[in-house]
Design an enzyme around this catalytic site. Structure first.
Site, short mmCIF file in Angstrom:
data_model
loop_
_atom_site.label_atom_id
_atom_site.label_comp_id
_atom_site.label_asym_id
_atom_site.label_seq_id
_atom_site.Cartn_x
_atom_site.Cartn_y
_atom_site.Cartn_z
N CYS A 51 -4.05 7.60 -1.86
CA CYS A 51 -4.57 8.89 -2.31
C CYS A 51 -5.61 9.48 -1.35
CB CYS A 51 -5.22 8.70 -3.67
SG CYS A 51 -4.27 7.69 -4.81
N LYS A 95 1.27 7.52 3.31
CA LYS A 95 1.06 7.16 4.71
C LYS A 95 0.18 5.92 4.88
CE LYS A 95 1.25 7.83 9.16
NZ LYS A 95 2.52 7.61 9.86
N ASN A 139 -9.69 6.27 -4.98
CA ASN A 139 -8.58 5.69 -4.22
C ASN A 139 -8.63 4.18 -4.37
OD1 ASN A 139 -8.17 8.25 -3.28
ND2 ASN A 139 -8.81 7.82 -1.18
N GLY A 140 -7.47 3.53 -4.36
CA GLY A 140 -7.43 2.07 -4.41
C GLY A 140 -6.95 1.58 -5.77
N ARG A 162 -1.30 11.45 2.44
CA ARG A 162 -1.77 10.18 1.88
C ARG A 162 -1.28 9.97 0.45
NH1 ARG A 162 -6.23 7.99 4.71
NH2 ARG A 162 -6.71 6.78 2.86
N LYS A 221 13.69 3.82 9.24
CA LYS A 221 13.49 5.26 9.35
C LYS A 221 14.54 6.01 8.53
CE LYS A 221 9.84 5.38 11.51
NZ LYS A 221 9.53 4.22 10.71
N TRP A 255 -1.41 9.25 -5.33
CA TRP A 255 -0.17 8.49 -5.16
C TRP A 255 -0.17 7.47 -6.30
CZ3 TRP A 255 1.36 3.40 -4.22
CH2 TRP A 255 2.69 3.23 -3.78
N GLU A 279 13.71 5.66 4.84
CA GLU A 279 12.47 6.32 4.43
C GLU A 279 12.66 7.81 4.17
OE1 GLU A 279 8.54 4.43 6.36
OE2 GLU A 279 10.04 5.00 7.83
N GLU A 302 13.87 -1.18 12.75
CA GLU A 302 13.06 0.04 12.68
C GLU A 302 13.94 1.26 12.45
OE1 GLU A 302 9.74 2.66 12.86
OE2 GLU A 302 10.04 0.58 12.25
N HIS A 329 28.68 -13.78 9.45
CA HIS A 329 28.11 -14.68 8.44
C HIS A 329 27.83 -13.96 7.13
CE1 HIS A 329 27.84 -17.97 11.26
NE2 HIS A 329 27.28 -17.16 12.14
#
Length: 615
Positions: free
Chosen positions: A2, A610, A100-101, A27, A492, A73, A495, A488, A511
């Site tokens: 947040c 983020k 926040n947190g 954020r 992407k 968030w 996301e 990666e 396999h």
């Protein structure tokens, strides 16, 4: 996660708070809210984006000189107006709180506060903070004292801003494990989660440390450290002039921040390498004054990171063992901190984080130290971050502000930094001749140009994206040091386009994953012209034999020819050990253009934020 903005000023601060929230929206963006202390506490809250909150504020002619604001968030409780911050508490001495947190002991505190008469109207852990402060105000009618007493009972990571209805001339803020800074302006004083939120008002910043509680007035402030296990005392924190520019946090001519950040990579990699790009040799002093002594005593490496930074660490694993001859272990930070690993006293612990505030990485670093690891190094993009402050050595990547939630330029600058670490350790261990060192420096010098060339494949990637947008799943393949780049690339795509994608070492196809391959499963392969190319080509044939469609990113001299069901995009050159950095670019472009085709929110993908400052 947040975002917090607070202000006590000599004029209407609503435009400042809302602009600050807009810049912090990356954020967290499930909901947003603002509270003013203007003849009483007044608030506006809404689900959705800051633009909706701004519209409400305009319609209601919201104005005042003292206020706090927040983008959320969601952690505890679904995104809704009732769960949006700010939260109020109290009747006679009402307070407003943003946070926040995560408060880990919120359930115990909630039960206690309900037992003494407080009624909860949300599902959040934050409301516990508001009621706890109100509870302590009953005993001592001083907000600063009430906040100090309250944080002594809170367990977890948090940044908090509080206002009290009875004292409209001040706000109180505190931090423990989540970022918070003060801004000192001519028109007033401010607080925020990130310097970018305050550039509109001031460049003079103070970065609070864990346990700091600050009281802000228009013309003055004070900071007291209230850590429970320390004697409470007033402290002085240095005032720093922010080097950020408004241009750095604005989109400019680009359609999205992610697009801007992809195309900034040649420049930011050049900035990150600036200290060596014109040098004839590389010095351990790049990593701090004690680096030479630490590196001389280092006999292994432990890398701790999360998400994209973890993938950077996996690439470095190949480099460090191959070039420097050092055993290297790469751990997901959130897993490492909950097991009992073997400890080598001469292991260098490397923490990698874009923000330097990633909660799991910070906790893993602290755990590693408690287990007996003596040496630590931060590779980070934020000089004032907690990670940088908690390590013996540091290397600052110079990616600049990264606003898009899906990391791009932070990743490539981390790889550049990790290559410098590899070269330095290889040289100190006598595994790198002077000529080889000069060749590697020359390759680094050429890297920004090579990245610029890699960006030129965008039109071809854009054409591929039109086909990908119709798919629901994809496989990504790589071998050796390009396997983490496949990981990666898959991340992407997941996301920002919401297409399910998985990455595999290409040799693992037979396999299990080969069972997934059919005409509806696109397979993306990274095919540099290296010693594993022929092995990879055999894996690609396994895909074609099952009717799978291949999309191959190859080097100019790779002997892979297009045919039906096999599409090839060639990069301009082969970069040797630096090849993973170049091959990252087309994968970022692919994810970006697929997301555009699907119409998803590129910069703010659903459910993500983020800066991951919660566990």
């Amino acid at each position: 996660m947040c975002g917090i903005v607070g202000a006590v000023a000599k004029s209407n601060i609503v435009p400042t708070l809302l602009e600050g929230l807009r810049r912090l929206e990356y954020r967290g963006y499930d909901s947003a809210g603002i509270a003013l202390n203007n003849g009483g506490l007044h608030r506006l809250r809404t689900t959705g984006r800051v633009a909706e909150l701004s519209k409400l504020a305009d319609e209601q002619h919201f104005s005042g000189e003292t206020g706090i604001a927040h983008t959320r968030w969601a952690t505890h409780g679904a995104p809704s107006e009732r769960n949006a911050h700010p939260h109020f508490s109290g009747e006679k001495s009402r307070v407003a709180v943003v946070h926040n947190g995560i408060i880990e002991n919120h359930e115990v505190l909630r039960q206690h506060l309900q037992n003494v008469g407080f009624t909860f109207t949300s599902d959040t852990d934050t409301e516990v903070i508001a009621h706890l402060i109100s509870f302590h105000l009953r005993k001592n009618p001083d907000l600063f004292e009430a906040v100090c007493r309250s944080i002594g009972e809170l367990e977890g990571a948090y940044a908090i801003a509080v206002m009290e209805e009875a004292r409209p001339e001040r706000i109180v803020v505190c931090r423990n494990g989540a970022p918070l800074l003060l801004g000192l302006g001519e028109n007033g004083n401010y607080a925020a989660s990130d310097a970018s939120a305050l550039l509109q008002a001031t460049r003079r910043m103070i970065y609070l440390e864990d346990g700091d509680v600050a009281e802000l007035h228009r013309d003055e402030y004070r900071i007291v450290n209230c850590l429970p296990d320390h004697a409470r005392k007033e402290v002085t924190r240095s005032v720093q002039e922010s080097e950020l520019t408004n241009e750095a946090v604005e989109m400019g001519p680009y359609a999205h921040f992610m697009q801007k950040e992809i195309f900034e990579q040649p420049g930011v990699v050049a900035n990150t390498l600036e200290m060596v790009i014109n040098a004839q040799s590389i010095s351990p002093g790049l990593f701090g004054s004690e680096a030479e002594n630490v590196f001389n005593n280092t006999d292994s490496i432990l890398i701790l990171a999360c998400g994209t930074s973890y993938h950077a660490g996996l690439v470095a694993h190949y480099w460090l063992e191959t070039v420097a001859g050092l055993p290297c272990n790469v751990e997901i930070a959130s897993e490492y901190r909950y097991r009992n690993p073997a400890v080598g006293p001469n292991t260098l612990v490397v923490g990698i984080s874009q923000s330097g505030e990633t909660a799991d990485t910070l906790a893993a670093l602290s755990y590693a130290k408690s287990m007996g690891h003596r040496y630590s190094l931060a590779i980070c993009n934020v000089a004032e971050s907690a990670l940088v402050r908690q390590t013996d050595l540091r290397f600052l990547t110079r990616a600049g502000p990264e606003i898009g939630v899906a990391s791009t330029k932070a990743f490539t600058t981390q790889l550049a930094a990790l290559m410098l670490l590899t070269i330095t350790l290889a040289k100190m261990r006598g595994r790198l001749t002077g000529e080889a060192e000069r060749e590697m420096i020359a390759a680094l010098r050429h890297l920004p140009v090579a990245l610029q060339h890699a960006l030129q494949v965008e039109p071809q990637v854009k054409a591929w994206a039109e086909r990908f947008a119709q798919k629901s799943h994809a496989l990504f393949l790589g071998r050796g040091m390009h396997y983490p780049i496949a990981m990666e690339g898959a991340l992407k795509l997941k996301e920002i386009s919401y297409i399910h994608a998985e990455a595999y070492a290409a040799g693992e196809l037979k396999h299990g994953p080969l069972a997934l391959v059919d005409k509806d499963m696109p397979v993306v392969a990274i095919a540099p012209n290296d010693t594993l190319l022929e092995k990879l080509k055999s894996n690609l044939q396994e895909v074609r034999a099952r009717g799978g469609e291949l999309y191959v990113f190859a080097d100019a001299d790779s002997r892979i020819q297009e045919s039906e069901g096999l599409h090839v995009i060639r990069l301009a050159e082969h970069a040797g050990l630096l090849s993973p950095i170049l091959h990252t670019i087309p994968l970022q472009l692919l994810a970006y253009h697929v997301a555009l085709q699907k119409g998803t929110d590129v910069d703010k993908p659903r459910n993500l934020a983020k800066s991951v400052t919660v566990e």
